[in-house]
Write an enzyme that holds these catalytic residues in place. Structure first.
Site, mmCIF file in Angstrom:
data_model
loop_
_atom_site.group_PDB
_atom_site.id
_atom_site.type_symbol
_atom_site.label_atom_id
_atom_site.label_comp_id
_atom_site.label_asym_id
_atom_site.label_seq_id
_atom_site.Cartn_x
_atom_site.Cartn_y
_atom_site.Cartn_z
ATOM 1 N N LYS A 45 0.701 -1.090 -0.117
ATOM 2 C CA LYS A 45 0.120 0.003 0.102
ATOM 3 C C LYS A 45 0.825 1.087 -0.010
ATOM 4 C CE LYS A 45 -3.702 1.659 2.979
ATOM 5 N NZ LYS A 45 -4.565 1.311 4.177
ATOM 6 N N SER A 50 -9.589 -1.674 7.444
ATOM 7 C CA SER A 50 -8.991 -1.478 5.909
ATOM 8 C C SER A 50 -8.091 -2.560 5.396
ATOM 9 C CB SER A 50 -8.149 -0.156 5.789
ATOM 10 O OG SER A 50 -9.097 0.946 5.848
ATOM 11 N N SER A 86 -9.637 0.882 3.137
ATOM 12 C CA SER A 86 -8.743 1.512 2.197
ATOM 13 C C SER A 86 -7.788 0.919 1.801
ATOM 14 C CB SER A 86 -8.300 2.833 3.156
ATOM 15 O OG SER A 86 -7.284 2.295 4.088
#
Ligand code: GLN
Length: 475
Positions: free
Chosen positions: A80, A179, A155
């Site tokens: 990420k 997330s 996310s």
């Protein structure tokens, strides 16, 4: 060359060690996959082809020299864009960090690097990890590999989509309120949020420091265990870290708390049967979800308002050049370079922390957080793990949740684990017939009992096939 599609860590390790494939070939396989499919998925923000191939070359030299290889050596992965990566752009999917090239790497990236894993791409997310669909990225939309009209969740949506689309063997995500688990559920993969403090947050862009956890997104619990082993443990650079703990007890007399009102959903009936085979069930009730969600958003926004103060056009990040004084520098910069959801949270958090409101909102929420933590401790006095669905519904269509509160509600079953700091995993446990999309099962254990969560998830995956379904979605 061996068939490289959807390899597990152990399979890739074996293929490399036995010479069925070189590490350069393996790395190139993922780079080619990304080239071919990322136009329709949109997971990748920055590709690291050159450094990845260089690292792969070194691994090949080591194999040729007949040296023994660690399990993660030569294993390609994505991360990420919250993780600082020395020399590689890190944006947190925000325009305010558009040009940020970190001078150092996060502890977890360094650890994976020392274990020989190969970073091939930085992937998309909601801006600063604020969101549940990856639609809040300032750069691009990421599509769910199962059906590109749907969100991958968020996310860590880029990470979950990348693992589902086989753009790497695993990915690193962050989980502040769900997330890692929610996108893992939406994309039919496995996502682990470890105990708070088990994995160092040093060098990871901060969202809400008392909630943020780092963990692996993989295609099996077995792989999640291998990645966790490599990244966990005390770090002098993060004073909240703890030594790794091994509390796993044998699953023979395992006591499983089932949240009946949620698990009675007919879409989970097959999963429940599989759970029956793993231990003795008893019914439990989770701490009130609505309350947990309200408390979560008050506290997280408060911590965000403080953590994001640093992006002021002076100390960090982009700057609006038209400002003529200090105050304008702050306000014009933050108005221009921070997205609407990030601004909303900074405002809400500042409000909750301001004098006069602090006692009514922040302090009250902290008190309820303590009660939720105590409730979990009580449940775990009677059972080893709790199982619930990860989310109430599977992935939703891109653009269908324009009301922020509707988006917040997708976290109703995941935020409690972050409030209490306990470990939780999401694993595939069914297919929603209406949409054909995957459903996730969440397994939660007491603080420090990550090994228990992983052992139950692994046992579940030994007797079920849902985690393998992802292999069929992109040909
Ligand atoms: N969707 C939740 C939120 O927007 C969780 C985010 C996260 O875990 N980073 O706050």
């Amino acid at each position: 060359m061996a068939d490289l599609a959807y390899l597990s860590i152990a399979q890739a390790h074996e293929a490399l060690q036995s010479g069925k494939v070189t590490c350069v070939e393996l790395t190139q396989y993922y780079l080619d996959r990304i080239k071919k499919h990322d136009e329709s998925i949109g997971a990748v923000l920055t590709l690291c082809s050159d450094t990845a191939l260089e690292a792969a070359q070194k691994v090949d030299e080591k194999i040729q020299a007949g040296k023994d290889m660690g399990l993660l050596e030569g294993i390609p992965y994505t991360a990420k864009d919250m993780f600082l990566t020395a020399g590689v752009r890190t944006t947190a999917a925000s325009k305010i960090l558009d040009a940020f090239i970190p001078p150092y790497s996060a502890t977890v990236i360094d650890k994976l690097n020392s274990a020989g894993a190969i970073l091939i791409a930085k992937v998309n997310q909601d801006e600063f990890a604020h969101g549940g669909s990856t639609e809040n990225s300032a750069y691009q939309i990421t599509h769910n590999p199962w059906n590109t009209e749907y969100v991958p969740g968020g996310s860590s949506g880029g990470s979950a989509a990348a693992v589902a689309a086989d753009f790497g063997i695993f990915s690193l995500g962050t989980d502040t309120g769900g997330s890692i688990r929610q996108p893992a559920a939406y994309c039919g993969v496995t996502g682990l949020k470890p105990t708070y403090g088990l994995v160092s947050r040093y060098g990871v862009v901060a969202m809400a420091s008392s909630f943020d956890c780092i963990g692996p997104i993989t295609r099996s619990a077995e792989d999640a265990t291998l990645v966790l082993n490599a990244i966990q443990g005390r770090d002098v650079m993060d004073s909240t870290t703890i030594e790794s703990t091994e509390n796993h007890q044998s699953s023979k007399d395992l006591k499983i708390g089932v949240v009946k009102e949620l698990m009675n959903d007919s879409r989970y009936s097959e999963a429940l049967k599989a759970i029956n085979g793993l231990g003795k069930k008893n019914d439990v009730t989770l701490p009130d979800g609505d309350m947990a969600l309200a408390v979560y958003y008050v506290l997280v926004s408060s911590e965000i308002s403080s953590n994001l103060e640093r992006y002021d056009g002076i100390r960090y990040g982009s700057r609006n050049d038209s400002a003529t004084n200090l105050e304008q520098t702050y306000s014009l910069t933050r108005a221009e370079f921070l997205g609407p959801e990030v601004q909303r949270r900074i405002l809400t958090g500042t409000y909750a922390l301001s004098s006069g409101y602090y006692d009514a909102y922040y302090k009250k929420a902290m008190q309820v957080r303590t009660l939720i933590t105590q409730e979990f401790a009580q449940i775990f006095a009677d059972c080893d793990v709790i199982v619930t669905p990860t989310t109430l519904e599977p992935a939703f269509k891109i653009g269908s949740k324009s009301d922020p509160v509707e988006m917040y509600k997708t976290d109703i079953l995941t935020v409690s684990a972050n409030l209490a700091g306990v470990p939780a995993i999401s694993i595939p446990a069914g297919i929603d017939e209406k949409t054909g999309l995957p459903l996730g099962l969440q397994i939660i254990a007491a603080q420090g009992n990550d090994a228990q969560v992983l052992a139950v998830a692994e046992a579940f995956q030994k007797t079920t096939e849902w985690h393998k379904k992802v292999e069929e979605i992109i040909q």
